[in-house]
Design a protein around this motif. Structure first.
Motif, PDB file in Angstrom:
ATOM      1  N   THR A 172       0.964  -1.174  -0.066  1.00 23.49           N
ATOM      2  CA  THR A 172       0.089  -0.236  -0.357  1.00 23.49           C
ATOM      3  C   THR A 172       0.810   1.080  -0.542  1.00 23.49           C
ATOM      4  O   THR A 172       0.850   2.234  -0.536  1.00 23.49           O
ATOM      5  CB  THR A 172      -0.992  -0.374   1.156  1.00 23.49           C
ATOM      6  N   GLY A 173       2.163   1.350   0.493  1.00 21.59           N
ATOM      7  CA  GLY A 173       2.741   2.535   0.594  1.00 21.59           C
ATOM      8  C   GLY A 173       3.587   2.839  -0.296  1.00 21.59           C
ATOM      9  O   GLY A 173       3.451   3.880  -1.087  1.00 21.59           O
ATOM     10  N   ASP A 174       3.362   1.288  -1.127  1.00 21.22           N
ATOM     11  CA  ASP A 174       4.580   2.046  -2.484  1.00 21.22           C
ATOM     12  C   ASP A 174       3.698   1.979  -4.074  1.00 21.22           C
ATOM     13  O   ASP A 174       3.952   3.053  -4.344  1.00 21.22           O
ATOM     14  CB  ASP A 174       5.657   0.380  -2.604  1.00 21.22           C
ATOM     15  N   GLU A 175       2.544   2.057  -3.252  1.00 22.78           N
ATOM     16  CA  GLU A 175       1.537   2.126  -4.205  1.00 22.78           C
ATOM     17  C   GLU A 175       1.611   3.310  -4.201  1.00 22.78           C
ATOM     18  O   GLU A 175       0.684   4.076  -5.149  1.00 22.78           O
ATOM     19  CB  GLU A 175       0.519   1.431  -4.514  1.00 22.78           C
ATOM     20  N   ILE A 176       0.882   4.049  -3.162  1.00 23.06           N
ATOM     21  CA  ILE A 176       0.939   5.818  -2.746  1.00 23.06           C
ATOM     22  C   ILE A 176       2.301   6.543  -3.219  1.00 23.06           C
ATOM     23  O   ILE A 176       2.082   7.411  -3.255  1.00 23.06           O
ATOM     24  CB  ILE A 176       0.810   5.919  -0.677  1.00 23.06           C
TER      25      ILE A 176
END
Length: 204
Positions: A172-176
């Motif tokens: 999720t953090g990488d997608e953001i």
């Protein structure tokens, strides 16, 4: 070239390269492609990936414009086409879905997919040409080369600590982060297109 202009060119190139190469995302993908327990193999693959990518970016950046000149392609046309290509890359970064597939076999991933297309893909190679085309002298070229080396060195370090990075950031953090960087890259792409169109208009 003054120290301030050298630093300015370095930071400008570093920001653009960081956005399009995405060291964090590349490290997470690197982690998913190799077995976590094969530390020696992971180290070798990380070194090879960075060296191959750095060579491609620097050589293509230095001599790509001359090659296009021999083909009769104006650098401003390259700026416009490169801007569209970077915008397409940015669009994919913003709208694309990231998939991680864990591999358990020892494979040589240094050329594909790490170097090409992840670290030295069409977008980053085009960016390298555009950045080097802005360098008016040897010091400017050194500033851009230093930016390439810095970005790839950061990528190399993140590859080595990718297992811990994945725990901290996660998917999720990488997608953001990827989507945020995609917006910045889109703005950079539009600037390249604007510069190319503007210069061609002045030449007409």
């Amino acid at each position: 070239m003054t120290p301030d202009s050298f630093l300015s060119l370095y930071l400008n190139a570093l920001t653009a390269l960081f956005v399009i190469i995405d060291p964090i995302g590349a490290a997470l993908i690197f982690h998913s492609l190799l077995p976590a327990e094969e530390r020696q193999h992971r180290l070798v693959m990380a070194i090879k990936s960075v060296l191959i990518s750095g060579t491609l970016l620097i050589v293509f950046g230095l001599y790509g414009e001359a090659l296009f000149h021999q083909l009769g392609i104006n650098i401003n046309a390259l700026r416009i086409s490169g801007g569209f290509l970077l915008f397409f890359t940015a669009f994919r970064m913003i709208t694309g879905e990231i998939r991680f597939t864990v591999h358990t076999s020892k494979e040589d991933i240094s050329v594909y997919p790490m170097s090409i297309p992840l670290l030295a893909g069409p977008g980053s190679l085009t960016l390298a040409i555009l950045l080097f085309s802005r360098a008016a002298n040897t010091e400017g070229q050194l500033a851009i080369t230093a930016a390439i080396a810095s970005t790839l060195l950061l990528t190399f370090v993140l590859m080595l600590v990718a297992r811990y990075l994945k725990r901290v950031i996660g998917k999720t953090g990488d997608e953001i982060l990827r989507r945020f960087l995609g917006v910045i890259l889109a703005a950079l792409a539009v600037q390249f297109v604007y510069d190319g169109v503007h210069n061609l208009w002045l030449m007409a």
